[in-house]
Every structure is written in C-alpha cells, then in structure tokens.
Motif scaffolding. Structure first.
Motif, PDB file in Angstrom:
ATOM      1  N   HIS A  87       0.831  -1.215   0.000  1.00 22.37           N
ATOM      2  CA  HIS A  87       0.000   0.000   0.000  1.00 22.37           C
ATOM      3  C   HIS A  87       0.860   1.257   0.000  1.00 22.37           C
ATOM      4  N   CYS A  90       2.401   2.070  -3.364  1.00 24.09           N
ATOM      5  CA  CYS A  90       1.380   2.564  -4.298  1.00 24.09           C
ATOM      6  C   CYS A  90       1.141   4.057  -4.075  1.00 24.09           C
ATOM      7  N   ALA A  95      -0.455   7.164  -6.271  1.00 26.07           N
ATOM      8  CA  ALA A  95      -1.852   6.735  -6.354  1.00 26.07           C
ATOM      9  C   ALA A  95      -2.755   7.616  -5.482  1.00 26.07           C
ATOM     10  N   VAL A  97      -5.756   7.816  -2.795  1.00 23.38           N
ATOM     11  CA  VAL A  97      -6.270   6.886  -1.783  1.00 23.38           C
ATOM     12  C   VAL A  97      -7.730   6.524  -2.023  1.00 23.38           C
ATOM     13  N   MET A 100      -7.805   3.597  -4.148  1.00 23.38           N
ATOM     14  CA  MET A 100      -7.282   2.423  -3.423  1.00 23.38           C
ATOM     15  C   MET A 100      -8.349   1.876  -2.471  1.00 23.38           C
ATOM     16  N   GLU A 103     -10.834  -0.005  -4.384  1.00 26.77           N
ATOM     17  CA  GLU A 103     -10.371  -1.348  -4.750  1.00 26.77           C
ATOM     18  C   GLU A 103     -10.529  -2.303  -3.569  1.00 26.77           C
ATOM     19  N   GLY A 110     -12.320   1.148  -8.267  1.00 27.60           N
ATOM     20  CA  GLY A 110     -10.992   0.822  -7.750  1.00 27.60           C
ATOM     21  C   GLY A 110      -9.982   0.686  -8.871  1.00 27.60           C
ATOM     22  N   TYR A 111      -8.701   0.722  -8.492  1.00 28.50           N
ATOM     23  CA  TYR A 111      -7.646   0.657  -9.505  1.00 28.50           C
ATOM     24  C   TYR A 111      -7.731  -0.608 -10.353  1.00 28.50           C
ATOM     25  N   SER A 118      -6.425  -5.699  -2.112  1.00 28.31           N
ATOM     26  CA  SER A 118      -5.186  -5.214  -1.488  1.00 28.31           C
ATOM     27  C   SER A 118      -3.948  -5.846  -2.098  1.00 28.31           C
ATOM     28  N   ILE A 121      -2.978  -4.479  -5.696  1.00 21.77           N
ATOM     29  CA  ILE A 121      -3.181  -3.052  -5.949  1.00 21.77           C
ATOM     30  C   ILE A 121      -2.110  -2.555  -6.928  1.00 21.77           C
ATOM     31  N   ASP A 123      -1.271   0.802 -10.068  1.00 20.60           N
ATOM     32  CA  ASP A 123      -1.648   2.082 -10.671  1.00 20.60           C
ATOM     33  C   ASP A 123      -0.746   2.254 -11.885  1.00 20.60           C
TER      34      ASP A 123
END
Lengths: 342, 332
Positions: A87, A90, A95, A97, A100, A103, A110-111, A118, A121, A123
C-alpha cells in the motif's frame, strides 16, 4: 524534481542529503504522504474490522520512510513492482487513496475494478505495475520492464520492492543475475522488516545482511536505516543515477520493521511486546522525520497540524467515495481474462 | 497474386515466422537458452542471431523461472518477446511466472495491462530423451484461464499460428512436437496468419470422427488411409488450439459421423481427450452418438528410455486402426 535554490542550499550545507536536495515544499509533501500511508492503512484496518473489506491485508505501518525514500528520486514514468505489503509503495508512487479504498471495497472505481484487492493493488498510469501475491513474483517482471527500457531507449528506471522473505526465493537470484549480466536500469529494494511471516531473517537467511548477496551478482549492495527517510532517499538517489547512466543495477537493503502482524491472521507469537513497543516508541519513521523537519526549520507545529487535518479529510473522503461506488455486476465475472478484441 | 509456396520443414517454418515478425515489428525479440550462436537445442532459431544480432536473439542464463518472468515483464511494458523453452518439461521450473503472473496479470489489474508474450515449448517423446525431456504438458497450461494454448501440427500452421500468436495481445503458449521439426510441408512465403481457436478438418469422412492433436494428427491420417481400404471412412479433426477450444467444429463433426475417438500423446487421464469427451457429452451431439466415446492417450507412466518401451507408451498408427475398427464395427 526541482532542487532547492542555491541560496537555500548553501544555508543547508551541513544538513543530511534530502534537506540539501529538495525544497521545503517537497519535504513537507513527503511528510504529508507518509501520514497518508499511515492513515490509509489504519483506515483500511478499521474498515476490515467493521466488515467493509473482506479477505486479508498486509499492513506496512512502520515502513513509510522506506516507500517514500525509495520513490523520492523517481520520475512519474519510472516504474515499480511491489509486494503483498504494497500500500505504501502505491501511495508513494502517486496513487489516489480514494481509488485504493474503492479497490479494497471491491468496487468498479478501484484501480483494478474490484478484481485485485489489497494484494494486487496497482496504478499502471503512475508506473506501479502492481503488488504481487507471490513472494518474489515481481522481481523478474521488474527486470523485464528494465529490459524494455533498455531496448526501447526510454530512459526509464525500474524499482523492484520485495521483502526479506523473497531473498530466499530462486526468482530473486535469477533476476539479480540477469539484471547484472545485461546491465539493466533496475534497483532491487529489499525491505527487511526482520520476519518472513513468523520466521526471522536470522533463522532463514545464511548471510547477516541481505545486501551482502549483491556481491554474488557484482552489483553494489547498500544498507540503509529504512526508518530514516533521508538515508533511504540518498541511497535511492545514487542508485537511480547509476541506473540512468547505464551502469546497471543496485541492491538496497532497507532495514525496517512492521508494527502490525504479517496479516490479519497473525497472533504475534514470534516476537515480544517489548520489541514491538521499542520500534513504535523509539524508531517510528514518521516521528523521526517530523522531528528532523522541525529541528531544521522546515515545518512548525501548525504546519504539522495542517497536514494531519488534510490527511484525515482525504481518508474520510476516500472511504466515503469507496462506500458510494458501485460493485461490479456478477454478469461481468469473465471480463479481463483476455484482451477484448475490437 | 498468390505467394510462392515452398516445401519447408516445421522448424524452418517457425524460423521464418520469427524472422518475419522481427522484420515487421521492432518490438519483437527472441529470448531463450542457447538460441544464439548455438541455434537452439533443435536448431529452430538457427542462424537468426547473425541476421538480427545478439540483442534481439537473446541468450539467457539457465534460469527458466527468471527468464519467463523477464519475458512477462518486457511484454507488459511494450515489447513482444518470444520465449523459447529448451524443452517443454522445463515449464515446470517456470510455472509461477506462467500461471500466477502471465495468465492473471490482466485480470488482477482490471484490464489495465495486456501480456503479449509468446512462449514456445518443444514437447513430446520419440527422441530417446527419457522421462524428463519427453513430456506433453499442454493440458496443464490448458487448464489456466488467461492463457491461450496451441499445438500446430503442420509447417503451414506452425508459421501461421506463430504469426497469429505474436499479433495476439494475450499470452500464447505454443507446444511444438519435437518429432515434427523435420516434417516437411507446403508453406507460402511472406506474412499470413492461421487463427487461434479454430480447429481444422484435415480429412472428411462419414463413419467416425477422430479428434487429434499435434503429431497424432498425421498418425490419424495414416490410420484413416488404411481404414479407407476396409471401407471405414474417417473424419480427422485437427484441434490445433486447446484453449480456447473450437467446440462447434467437433460437435458438427460428431453429429455427422455419430462416433468419436480422441487421440493425443499426453497421459490419457485428465487430458485433452477427457475434455473433448465431456464437451460432447454435454452438447447436442450426445444424442447422435452410436457408440461409447474412445480415448487413446499416453500410458500412465513416465516416458521410458528404451525405444520399444518408449513407442509402446504413446498411441501408434496400428493402435488407432485397431481401436477405430472396434469402434465402427461395434465391438465396444
């Protein structure tokens, strides 16, 4: 990134690397992002507890300086591969939030449109080729991305994040060897938080320092205190410069610690409360960076408070965005398995 | 004007396809073990390194997992790698990158990337290379959504399907039977493609459908020639692609002939024959069947070294003839 003006730089001549290299505004933005990572993960953890997120997650709380320091010298089109504890990487790579959170909530906004969660994840627009559920899985992929950079002469640098556990995977050794043989613009970043799930590096790894393994692949092996932003950023800066100049890869070992367990199933039976408490109280990367910024006059209490408030709002807005976003339709389960033909 | 058609070997046809792909698109390059000056373990890349240089005909260390991962990473970031495994058996060393990464990356990332990688796997028995260099593992990969898996059986298809694979935005796994490399057939010059996901009726017949893959296509055709003299008219369907499978061609053929036999070299159990049989059992063609479906596959053993044992391990022409006779005459 623009560097600080000459006059300002002269007055900082004796300060650590990043305070000479970057402007006050850039450094305050680093603190902002470190808070954003911390609060994002706290928000995700709370949402998980409340049943809004299912599955599991691997929190990097305590490792924020490592993610931010490594990404600091990267350009927007430089690329990274990340890990299950990804995280922070990212967010550090740019990215938003809210996407995120979306997602993690499994939503179409979400991405990964709710397909990854998670552990996957990503981008891609910001150069994050994705977190990875397989320990060491992203390392050869990063080498491939660096091969593309060299073949297509794009000048891109690729960073591969992985943990201490990955340094005992065959993929790590095969990938480092190829990157060195072909002198590729890639930086291997081992975030050594001391434990691969429950097994300590002392019990799993024959070398004292993972950076020692760089010698086997004829590349520099650099050890940094992963909880001190300036140290990490300085090492990354040098490695990026080396990669961009065509001098090949670097292995950086960023020694750090995760405050939370491995994942949501962790009962913390392999380490002591005292150990965790020590890292949280005495070596927290945000506290350390904040006090340096304060000491060197880059921020004051009001500035810190403003950052905390802004982050709290971003997190609250992000969770609201995720909650309000639509879930994918079950009829779309088969999407994205193959590229849709026009 | 039609392109000039020559007789080329299967290996030459693949080499020509790779050269055309590299001429057409500078993003295409070859990776693999000893594919440069050595020319590849089966001389498929041959002298390509002299024409395209060592950067585009890239020798890798003996690192199947890492090498496959590098190919995946290059594909995701804009290149078009063609990765040669020295033997298909070595796919076992690279399963992580093939199954967890190449096949799933587009899906996991919600369609944000494609993985246009081609992997070539010299497969199959018959060379005396014994148990670790003779397997047919295509069904392993055929089980994985996200991959496309093809088995060209002729030089013409080998070239056309490889060019289709390079143009495909998704990961395509090509299983090439090693005994086919020297087989010759007509191959047009220049660029053409043979679509992935389309079976080919190689011989029309009324009495029995044989669905065959790879080297078993020629064996089925040889068997069909003998059976014709006995008044048994065999239709041979070359499946060509095992994922995604061309179900309709097989269904239509079985509706016409009312009998089905599947012939493949891989171990019989849980193989492509099971999939084709089940697919027919689930389809409207089931009601047309006049006899139980027959599968002829490899024995439930590793491939042995001794040449007689090795031959006995996989279906041969007399096995196909005997099974077809029994099937059509209702012995079974």
């Amino acid at each position: 990134m623009a560097t600080a003006s000459k006059a300002a730089a002269d007055s900082r001549a004796n300060l650590p690397f990043v305070y000479r290299q970057y402007s006050a505004e850039q450094l305050r933005e680093v603190l902002h992002k470190m808070y954003l990572i911390r609060r994002f993960e706290e928000g995700a953890e709370e949402s998980y507890m409340r049943g809004l997120i299912h599955g599991t997650m691997h929190l990097s709380i305590g490792q924020e300086a490592s993610a931010m320091g490594i990404c600091m010298p990267l350009a927007e089109d430089d690329q990274i591969t990340s890990t299950h504890r990804g995280h922070g990487h990212c967010i550090a790579k740019g990215a938003e939030v809210k996407r995120m959170f979306a997602e993690f909530f499994g939503k179409t906004t979400g991405y990964c449109k709710g397909r990854g969660g998670s552990m996957h994840i990503a981008d891609v627009a910001k150069g994050n080729l994705g977190a990875n559920g397989i320990v060491g899985g992203g390392i050869p992929i990063a080498v491939g991305a660096a091969l593309s950079s060299k073949m297509m002469k794009t000048g891109k640098v690729v960073v591969s994040f992985f943990g201490d556990g990955a340094n005992n995977e065959g993929a790590f050794h095969e990938a480092l060897n190829m990157a060195a043989v072909w002198k590729l613009p890639v930086i291997f970043v081992c975030e050594n938080n001391g434990y691969g799930m429950s097994t300590s590096t002392a019990r799993s790894t024959a070398v004292k320092n993972i950076a020692d393994r760089a010698a086997a692949y004829s590349m520099p092996g650099v050890i940094v205190n992963g909880n001190i932003f300036s140290e990490v950023a300085e090492a990354s800066h040098k490695a990026v410069e080396r990669a961009r100049n065509g001098e090949g890869p670097t292995l950086i070992e960023s020694k750090t610690y995760r405050h939370r367990g491995h994942s949501k199933s962790d009962r913390n039976r392999y380490r002591t409360k005292e150990e965790i408490e020590d890292w949280m109280s005495n070596r927290d990367p945000i506290t350390l960076f904040e006090s340096e910024l304060r000491e060197f006059g880059f921020i004051d209490d009001r500035g810190i408070e403003a950052i905390r408030e802004a982050v709290a709002k971003e997190i609250a807005d992000g969770i609201e965005f995720a909650k309000a976003s639509p879930s994918p339709d079950v009829s779309e389960t088969g999407n994205y398995v193959y590229t849709e033909q026009a | 004007m039609d392109a000039m058609v020559r007789e080329l070997s299967y290996a030459q046809a693949i080499q020509e396809a790779m050269a055309i792909a590299m001429d057409m698109d500078e993003r295409v390059f070859l990776m693999g073990e000893d594919i440069g000056v050595y020319g590849g373990a089966f001389q498929v890349t041959g002298d390509l390194v002299d024409r395209y240089g060592a950067d585009r005909v890239l020798d890798t260390p003996i690192s199947e997992l890492g090498g496959a991962g590098v190919a995946v990473g290059a594909a995701v970031t804009g290149m078009r790698p063609i990765f040669e495994f020295q033997f298909s058996d070595f796919a076992t060393l690279a399963m992580e990158q093939i199954v967890n990464q190449a096949a799933k990356m587009r899906f996991m990332l919600g369609g944000e990337v494609s993985v246009p990688v081609v992997m070539r796997f010299p497969a199959g028995s018959g060379t005396g290379a014994a148990a670790q260099h003779s397997q047919s593992l295509e069904a392993w990969l055929g089980h994985v959504p996200g991959l496309k898996v093809i088995q060209p059986a002729t030089p013409y298809d080998a070239k056309g399907m490889l060019l289709a694979a390079v143009a495909d935005p998704d990961p395509v796994m090509i299983f090439e039977h090693k005994l086919l490399y020297k087989a010759k057939g007509p191959v047009p010059e220049g660029y053409y493609t043979v679509p992935i996901g389309k079976a080919d009726i190689r011989r029309e017949g009324r009495d029995l459908t044989i669905v065959a893959t790879s080297i078993m296509v020629q064996k089925a055709l040889d068997a069909a020639a003998t059976l014709e003299a006995e008044g048994i008219d065999v239709e041979v369907v070359d499946l060509r692609t095992i994922r995604p499978m061309d179900k309709q061609t097989v269904i239509d053929s079985v509706k016409k002939t009312s009998r089905l036999m599947c012939v493949y070299e891989a171990v019989k159990t849980l193989g492509i024959g099971a999939e084709v049989s089940a697919m027919i059992a689930e389809s409207e063609a089931f009601d047309y069947l006049d006899a139980p479906i027959v599968r002829l596959g490899g024995a439930e053993t590793p491939i042995p070294y001794n040449p007689e044992l090795e031959k006995a391990t996989v279906p041969q022409v007399p096995d196909i003839i005997a099974a077809a006779r029994d099937l059509v005459k209702g012995v079974r």
